[in-house]
Design an enzyme around this catalytic site. Structure first.
Site, PDB file in Angstrom:
ATOM      1  N   ASP A   1       0.840  -1.199   0.000  1.00 49.61           N
ATOM      2  CA  ASP A   1       0.000   0.000   0.000  1.00 49.61           C
ATOM      3  C   ASP A   1       0.880   1.256   0.000  1.00 49.61           C
ATOM      4  O   ASP A   1       2.111   1.151   0.047  1.00 49.61           O
ATOM      5  CB  ASP A   1      -0.913  -0.049   1.242  1.00 49.61           C
ATOM      6  CG  ASP A   1      -2.256   0.605   0.995  1.00 49.61           C
ATOM      7  OD1 ASP A   1      -2.361   1.470   0.108  1.00 49.61           O
ATOM      8  OD2 ASP A   1      -3.218   0.256   1.719  1.00 49.61           O
TER       9      ASP A   1
ATOM     10  N   ASP B   1     -10.321   2.616  -3.397  1.00 51.02           N
ATOM     11  CA  ASP B   1     -10.747   1.371  -2.756  1.00 51.02           C
ATOM     12  C   ASP B   1     -12.228   1.139  -3.020  1.00 51.02           C
ATOM     13  O   ASP B   1     -13.028   2.082  -2.956  1.00 51.02           O
ATOM     14  CB  ASP B   1     -10.614   1.481  -1.234  1.00 51.02           C
ATOM     15  CG  ASP B   1      -9.177   1.314  -0.757  1.00 51.02           C
ATOM     16  OD1 ASP B   1      -8.267   1.219  -1.592  1.00 51.02           O
ATOM     17  OD2 ASP B   1      -9.000   1.275   0.474  1.00 51.02           O
TER      18      ASP B   1
END
Ligand SMILES: *[C@@H]1O[C@H](CO)[C@@H](O)[C@H](O)[C@H]1NC(C)=O
Ligand SMILES: *[C@@H]1O[C@H](CO)[C@@H](O)[C@H](O)[C@H]1NC(C)=O
Ligand SMILES: *[C@@H]1O[C@H](CO)[C@@H](O)[C@H](O)[C@H]1NC(C)=O
Length: 448
Positions: free
Chosen positions: A167, A228
């Site tokens: 990430d 997301d």
């Protein structure tokens, strides 16, 4: 409701358009992995950062959760249709590194350590994925890899990790062009092949930086381009729009070993209806997307499980050519998406075609179109089947008009295979990237 009505038209095929076939020859990450989009289960969207094992022992991020999901992936038939990776996301670590700089799994929630969990997952015939963050902290505030790249790559390898998602929180996106490849080198130097999933482009796009995709492709097996996914149709629609609106920039980056990642499958959770769930699965297959389920496999209802286990749609997703599909039509809430797939005969591709109804006017929309109008020009025809309704329509020529009924927020997905048994001598070249033709002769019932 998924009915198709066929009629022959008297139209004759005009000359095929001769388009050069552009094959993406960019230098890709050569770790031999992800030759087709990875499939598996990923904790994040469904279980988030639930660390409260005292009050919610069955749903917290813990050793037990991943063992249970691994058990169910095998026992409930997901492994049989291709789901393979069991992936941890954020919130698995202790807040502090050990004295030697190594990252430590949460001692209460992963009491046996990650090597033990990894062994269990491998013993089930599955593969093990983990999460890290290129930055000072993970998004949830656990230790990031900055300053500890070598330690973390070594830890992952020592736990026999097969897949690493990295990430990009608490990092400077302008450092990523250097940092993501650097961690990739550390992964490589462990000698253990690990799929490398990068959030590199999405954080750069947020920061107004144009991602260097030739570099991303050469260092990552997959990467996130956009937000997301959340548990809602609005979130899913925004992702579908992103991949459609930006397709000319991103489709060519996809191919065996390197994929655009529109994020997890949320099929079987709370936010999508049955029709909308079918839409996500079909569109993800068109997009050559990784199929990472994020759902509670203990409680998923059978109709959603059937969507996730639809072998014909999975076969589209996993097509060996690895060409990402595109939106070829968008008008008044009706979209048509097409993906070139095998078998290829002469220079003609087979196609998966998805008809999507984004309208909310409450009744199915009829869409009628000829295969030729969709860009399917192989004169001897295509063997056409509906991938949800399990109906085979036989061989249809390009002049055949098909009519599909598409439910609101639902989809009809067809597979059109070039009919190889018949011999064909002319060598027309059909681009795998169908042109968007606004003059498309698509009719729908609402506006007629
Ligand atoms: C990460 O931490 C280092 C050391 O404290 C600091 O110099 C750097 O600015 C931090 N980077 C980011 C992106 O916050
Ligand atoms: C490391 O990189 C080399 C060169 O690209 C590649 O041949 C090799 O398979 C990689 N090894 C691993 C473990 O990823
Ligand atoms: C993209 O990265 C490559 C290295 O992988 C480099 O050679 C190239 O110059 C970069 N392109 C841009 C526009 O920065």
């Amino acid at each position: 409701m998924k009915m198709i009505i066929l009629e022959r038209t008297k139209m004759f095929m005009t000359l095929s358009v001769f388009l050069l076939l552009i094959i993406n020859k960019s230098l890709a990450l050569e770790n031999g992995l992800a030759r087709t989009p990875p499939m598996g289960w990923l904790a994040w969207e469904r279980f988030r950062c639930n660390t409260d094992c005292e009050n919610d022992p069955d749903n917290c991020i813990s050793d037990q959760l991943f063992r249970t999901m691994a058990d169910l992936v095998v026992a409930e038939g997901y492994a049989d249709v291709g789901y393979e990776y069991i992936n941890i996301d954020d919130c698995w670590m202790e807040k502090n590194r050990a004295g030697n700089g190594n990252v430590v799994p949460d001692r209460k929630r992963f009491p046996y350590g990650l090597k033990s969990l990894s062994d269990y997952i491998h013993m089930k015939g599955l593969k093990f994925g983990i999460y890290g963050d290129y930055g000072n902290y993970t998004c949830a505030g656990y230790p990031g890899i900055l300053g500890y790249m070598k330690n973390d790559a070594a830890s992952f390898a020592s736990w026999n990790v097969d897949y690493v998602k990295l990430d990009g929180c608490y990092a400077d996106p302008s450092d990523m062009d250097q940092g993501y490849p650097e961690f990739g080198v550390h992964l490589n130097q462990t000698g253990r092949p690990m799929i490398y999933s990068c959030s590199w482009p999405v954080y750069q796009i947020y920061a107004g930086i144009k991602p260097n995709f030739s570099s991303i492709i050469s260092h990552c097996n997959l990467w996130r381009n956009y937000n997301d996914i959340q548990d809602s149709w609005a979130s899913l629609e925004s992702i579908i729009d992103y991949y459609g609106d930006n397709q000319d920039d991103i489709i060519s980056h996809a191919g065996p070993g390197h994929w655009n990642d529109p994020d997890m499958l949320i099929v079987g959770n709370f936010g999508l209806s049955y029709e909308q769930s079918k839409t996500q699965m079909a569109l993800w297959a068109i997009l050559a997307a990784p199929l990472l389920m994020s759902v509670d496999l203990r409680t998923i209802r059978p109709e959603y499980k059937a969507i996730l286990q639809n072998k014909k749609i999975i076969a589209v997703d996993q097509d060996p050519l690895g060409i990402q599909g595109r939106r070829i039509y968008k008008h008044k809430g009706i979209e048509i998406w097409a993906r070139p797939i095998t078998p290829v005969h002469q220079t003609y591709y087979s196609y998966a075609i998805a008809f999507l109804n984004r309208r909310t006017d409450g009744t199915p929309s009829d869409v009628s179109v000829t295969l030729k109008e969709l860009g399917l020009q192989y004169p001897k025809g295509y063997r056409v089947e509906d991938l949800y309704e399990d109906v085979n329509y036989g061989i249809l020529t390009p002049e055949t008009k098909i009519k599909v009924k598409v439910n609101p927020s639902g989809v009809v997905i067809l597979r059109c295979n070039v009919e190889r048994e018949q011999f064909f001598t002319r060598s027309h070249v059909l681009s795998p990237f169908l042109p968007l033709n606004p003059a498309f002769n698509v009719r729908d019932n609402t506006f007629e």
